[in-house]
Design a protein around this motif. Structure first.
Motif, PDB file in Angstrom:
ATOM      1  N   LYS A  28      -6.253 -37.218 -18.677  1.00 52.50           N
ATOM      2  CA  LYS A  28      -5.167 -36.961 -17.628  1.00 52.50           C
ATOM      3  C   LYS A  28      -3.894 -38.035 -17.673  1.00 52.50           C
ATOM      4  O   LYS A  28      -4.016 -38.842 -17.517  1.00 52.50           O
ATOM      5  N   ASP A  29      -2.523 -37.471 -17.452  1.00 55.77           N
ATOM      6  CA  ASP A  29      -1.642 -38.209 -16.631  1.00 55.77           C
ATOM      7  C   ASP A  29      -1.388 -38.950 -15.169  1.00 55.77           C
ATOM      8  O   ASP A  29      -1.924 -37.244 -14.377  1.00 55.77           O
ATOM      9  N   ASN A  30      -0.852 -39.888 -15.077  1.00 57.42           N
ATOM     10  CA  ASN A  30      -0.704 -39.617 -13.492  1.00 57.42           C
ATOM     11  C   ASN A  30       0.452 -40.741 -13.849  1.00 57.42           C
ATOM     12  O   ASN A  30       1.200 -41.295 -14.566  1.00 57.42           O
ATOM     13  N   ILE A  31       0.810 -40.585 -12.670  1.00 60.71           N
ATOM     14  CA  ILE A  31       1.727 -41.182 -11.998  1.00 60.71           C
ATOM     15  C   ILE A  31       1.696 -42.277 -10.809  1.00 60.71           C
ATOM     16  O   ILE A  31       0.919 -42.267  -9.525  1.00 60.71           O
ATOM     17  N   MET A  32       2.199 -43.512 -11.013  1.00 54.99           N
ATOM     18  CA  MET A  32       1.831 -44.506 -10.081  1.00 54.99           C
ATOM     19  C   MET A  32       3.890 -45.306  -9.417  1.00 54.99           C
ATOM     20  O   MET A  32       4.158 -45.171  -9.857  1.00 54.99           O
ATOM     21  N   THR A  33       3.978 -45.184  -8.339  1.00 57.15           N
ATOM     22  CA  THR A  33       5.363 -45.451  -7.606  1.00 57.15           C
ATOM     23  C   THR A  33       4.810 -47.120  -7.626  1.00 57.15           C
ATOM     24  O   THR A  33       3.704 -47.932  -6.379  1.00 57.15           O
ATOM     25  N   ILE A  34       5.998 -47.669  -8.195  1.00 58.72           N
ATOM     26  CA  ILE A  34       5.807 -49.554  -7.971  1.00 58.72           C
ATOM     27  C   ILE A  34       6.855 -49.675  -7.362  1.00 58.72           C
ATOM     28  O   ILE A  34       8.274 -49.745  -7.859  1.00 58.72           O
ATOM     29  N   SER A  35       7.119 -51.024  -6.160  1.00 57.40           N
ATOM     30  CA  SER A  35       8.956 -51.325  -5.571  1.00 57.40           C
ATOM     31  C   SER A  35       8.180 -52.998  -6.222  1.00 57.40           C
ATOM     32  O   SER A  35       9.463 -53.699  -5.870  1.00 57.40           O
ATOM     33  N   TRP A  36       7.308 -53.198  -6.673  1.00 58.28           N
ATOM     34  CA  TRP A  36       7.574 -54.749  -7.186  1.00 58.28           C
ATOM     35  C   TRP A  36       7.510 -55.008  -8.153  1.00 58.28           C
ATOM     36  O   TRP A  36       6.286 -54.916  -9.089  1.00 58.28           O
ATOM     37  N   THR A  37       8.628 -55.241  -8.553  1.00 57.71           N
ATOM     38  CA  THR A  37       9.311 -55.248 -10.461  1.00 57.71           C
ATOM     39  C   THR A  37       9.978 -56.285 -10.633  1.00 57.71           C
ATOM     40  O   THR A  37      10.330 -57.015 -10.091  1.00 57.71           O
ATOM     41  N   MET A  38       9.532 -56.998 -12.094  1.00 57.71           N
ATOM     42  CA  MET A  38      10.993 -57.852 -12.433  1.00 57.71           C
ATOM     43  C   MET A  38      10.733 -58.253 -14.140  1.00 57.71           C
ATOM     44  O   MET A  38       9.669 -57.876 -14.152  1.00 57.71           O
ATOM     45  N   VAL A  39      11.934 -58.574 -13.678  1.00 55.69           N
ATOM     46  CA  VAL A  39      12.340 -58.844 -15.581  1.00 55.69           C
ATOM     47  C   VAL A  39      12.565 -60.100 -15.806  1.00 55.69           C
ATOM     48  O   VAL A  39      12.773 -60.946 -14.975  1.00 55.69           O
ATOM     49  N   MET A  40      11.563 -60.099 -16.657  1.00 52.96           N
ATOM     50  CA  MET A  40      11.153 -61.048 -17.003  1.00 52.96           C
ATOM     51  C   MET A  40      12.068 -62.581 -18.194  1.00 52.96           C
ATOM     52  O   MET A  40      12.313 -63.464 -18.015  1.00 52.96           O
ATOM     53  N   ASP A  41      13.580 -61.488 -18.604  1.00 53.41           N
ATOM     54  CA  ASP A  41      14.271 -62.684 -18.690  1.00 53.41           C
ATOM     55  C   ASP A  41      14.898 -61.294 -20.234  1.00 53.41           C
ATOM     56  O   ASP A  41      15.079 -60.146 -19.879  1.00 53.41           O
ATOM     57  N   PHE A  42      16.284 -61.735 -21.224  1.00 52.52           N
ATOM     58  CA  PHE A  42      16.741 -60.984 -21.074  1.00 52.52           C
ATOM     59  C   PHE A  42      16.244 -60.072 -22.707  1.00 52.52           C
ATOM     60  O   PHE A  42      16.656 -59.040 -23.377  1.00 52.52           O
ATOM     61  N   THR A  43      14.542 -60.237 -23.062  1.00 52.24           N
ATOM     62  CA  THR A  43      13.800 -59.333 -23.798  1.00 52.24           C
ATOM     63  C   THR A  43      13.793 -58.219 -22.879  1.00 52.24           C
ATOM     64  O   THR A  43      13.635 -58.932 -21.846  1.00 52.24           O
ATOM     65  N   PRO A  44      12.975 -57.452 -23.791  1.00 51.28           N
ATOM     66  CA  PRO A  44      12.347 -56.270 -22.834  1.00 51.28           C
ATOM     67  C   PRO A  44      10.835 -57.161 -22.458  1.00 51.28           C
ATOM     68  O   PRO A  44      10.019 -56.405 -22.849  1.00 51.28           O
ATOM     69  N   VAL A  45      10.983 -57.307 -21.554  1.00 52.13           N
ATOM     70  CA  VAL A  45       9.607 -58.122 -20.918  1.00 52.13           C
ATOM     71  C   VAL A  45       9.485 -58.088 -19.711  1.00 52.13           C
ATOM     72  O   VAL A  45      10.537 -58.800 -19.465  1.00 52.13           O
ATOM     73  N   PHE A  46       8.454 -57.277 -18.793  1.00 54.55           N
ATOM     74  CA  PHE A  46       8.968 -57.131 -17.483  1.00 54.55           C
ATOM     75  C   PHE A  46       7.550 -56.810 -17.122  1.00 54.55           C
ATOM     76  O   PHE A  46       6.102 -57.130 -17.271  1.00 54.55           O
TER      77      PHE A  46
END
Length: 180
Positions: A28-46
């Motif tokens: 099954k699919d699930n969803i979680m809410t996350i407020s602690w995020t970070m962009v690592m650099d100008f590449t698509p790394v998070f």
């Protein structure tokens, strides 16, 4: 200046925007809410911070993929609701009236009602800090959407809504990667 309790210092710099992270555990699919995020650099790394306390974490760790969905302000009550219940006993897509959309490169679904979705692969889990490092493999944005304001968690149950956008692209041109 008045001294602030050190235990509340994180509320001064808590990142944002608040995001929804979808996973698929094979059943099954699930969803979680996350407020602690970070962009690592100008590449698509998070990076996101999550761990065993989140039901979705087992699927994230085992399948090593997810979708970061970026909701806008009109979804705030749903975002909070998603973050205050567990996928162990709740079908969050159904309960909160969200539409799963088949992703192109991962099994976790996109969320139709969100402004943007980023399909991701897990490239590292820093267990002693509960940090999951993700690499974006595909990204989508709803260009027809009028509402684009995202929300940022302060960490004390309150949120800040994006406001006016100020352009300093010309001043920063030497620091921005081409095409941004």
């Amino acid at each position: 200046m008045r001294q602030l309790k050190l235990s509340k210092a994180f509320t001064l710099i808590e990142p944002g925007p608040v995001v929804l992270v979808t996973t698929h555990d094979g059943k099954k699919d699930n969803i979680m809410t996350i407020s602690w995020t970070m962009v690592m650099d100008f590449t698509p790394v998070f990076a996101i911070t999550t761990g065993e306390w989140n039901y979705s974490f087992a699927a994230l760790r085992e399948n090593r993929e997810c979708v970061i969905a970026i909701p806008t302000v009109e979804l705030l009550d749903k975002v909070v609701g998603i973050g205050t219940c567990t996928g162990a006993d709740t079908d969050k897509f159904s309960t909160f009236g969200l539409t799963p959309v088949q992703a192109g490169l991962v099994r976790a679904p996109l969320i139709k009602e969100c402004l943007a979705n980023i399909e991701c692969k897990v490239i590292d889990i820093v267990e002693n800090h509960d940090i999951v490092v993700l690499e974006g493999v595909a990204a989508y944005i709803d260009t027809a959407r009028k509402e684009r304001r995202t929300v940022h968690a302060v960490g004390d149950g309150t949120f800040i809504v994006d406001g006016r956008k100020i352009d300093r692209r010309k001043m920063m041109a030497s620091k921005l990667p081409s095409g941004v």
